[in-house]
Scaffold this motif. Structure first.
Motif, PDB file in Angstrom:
ATOM      1  N   VAL A 106       0.996  -1.194  -0.197  1.00 56.93           N
ATOM      2  CA  VAL A 106       0.041  -0.102  -0.132  1.00 56.93           C
ATOM      3  C   VAL A 106       1.138   1.305   0.217  1.00 56.93           C
ATOM      4  O   VAL A 106       0.551   2.168  -0.613  1.00 56.93           O
ATOM      5  N   THR A 107       2.054   1.241   0.622  1.00 55.32           N
ATOM      6  CA  THR A 107       2.906   2.467   0.816  1.00 55.32           C
ATOM      7  C   THR A 107       3.545   3.141  -0.658  1.00 55.32           C
ATOM      8  O   THR A 107       3.537   3.867  -1.037  1.00 55.32           O
ATOM      9  N   ASN A 132       0.759   6.682   6.139  1.00 56.94           N
ATOM     10  CA  ASN A 132       1.425   7.507   4.837  1.00 56.94           C
ATOM     11  C   ASN A 132       0.932   9.002   4.623  1.00 56.94           C
ATOM     12  O   ASN A 132       1.911   9.781   4.439  1.00 56.94           O
ATOM     13  N   SER A 133      -0.015   9.329   5.095  1.00 52.56           N
ATOM     14  CA  SER A 133      -0.625  10.683   5.216  1.00 52.56           C
ATOM     15  C   SER A 133       0.149  11.489   6.222  1.00 52.56           C
ATOM     16  O   SER A 133       0.881  12.443   5.779  1.00 52.56           O
ATOM     17  N   THR A 166      -2.811   3.728   5.582  1.00 55.59           N
ATOM     18  CA  THR A 166      -3.187   4.904   4.489  1.00 55.59           C
ATOM     19  C   THR A 166      -2.943   6.220   5.341  1.00 55.59           C
ATOM     20  O   THR A 166      -2.245   6.963   5.128  1.00 55.59           O
TER      21      THR A 166
END
Length: 148
Positions: free
Chosen positions: A94-95, A130-131, A127
């Protein structure tokens, strides 16, 4: 002096903190949540988040051996459980999103170890970290800073 901004709108900060808290609570495993956040922060090279989440991981009882080998978790043998490896694999997929999607085998491996609800919270946690990484790196917030 390096240009940077420490400003972060209170509404954005509050919303991000609420999302982080909800994802961690829904995952239900504080130590695993920290491993996931540390791994994403390593990949994104976010020193602020690494510094913070390494300290939190230690408070949650994550072993120094796991913290030392997290960057090489795939080669670390039984240092990480199958469940942890599945979460870390999903974290990396996902990253990085190198294939513009999460590969089926990575997702299926995670789904073996997490029910739908926990899997949704795991994806949300990945998620949101990562933000956070992008907010901190993009604003050049140094490790240990209290101005964020």
């Amino acid at each position: 002096m390096t240009a940077r901004t420490t400003h972060l709108d209170d509404g954005v900060r509050t919303a991000m903190q609420a999302l982080s808290a909800a994802a961690k609570k829904g995952l239900g495993d504080p130590a695993l949540a920290e491993l996931v956040q540390i791994r994403a922060s390593q990949l994104n090279r976010c020193a602020f988040c690494l510094d913070m989440h390494l300290a939190i991981a230690r408070r949650h009882g994550v072993s120094e051996r796991q913290l030392d080998l997290l960057g090489a978790w795939q080669e670390a043998g039984d240092v990480f459980s199958e469940r942890e490896r599945a979460a870390l694999g999903l974290t990396e997929a996902v990253t990085v999103l190198t294939d513009r999607h999460v590969p089926d085998d990575v997702y299926e491996q995670a789904a073996k170890h997490f029910d739908d609800t926990r899997l949704a919270h795991l994806v949300a946690l990945i998620t949101v970290i990562n933000s956070w990484n992008r907010l901190m790196v993009g604003r050049r917030i140094p490790p240990g800073s209290t101005e964020w």
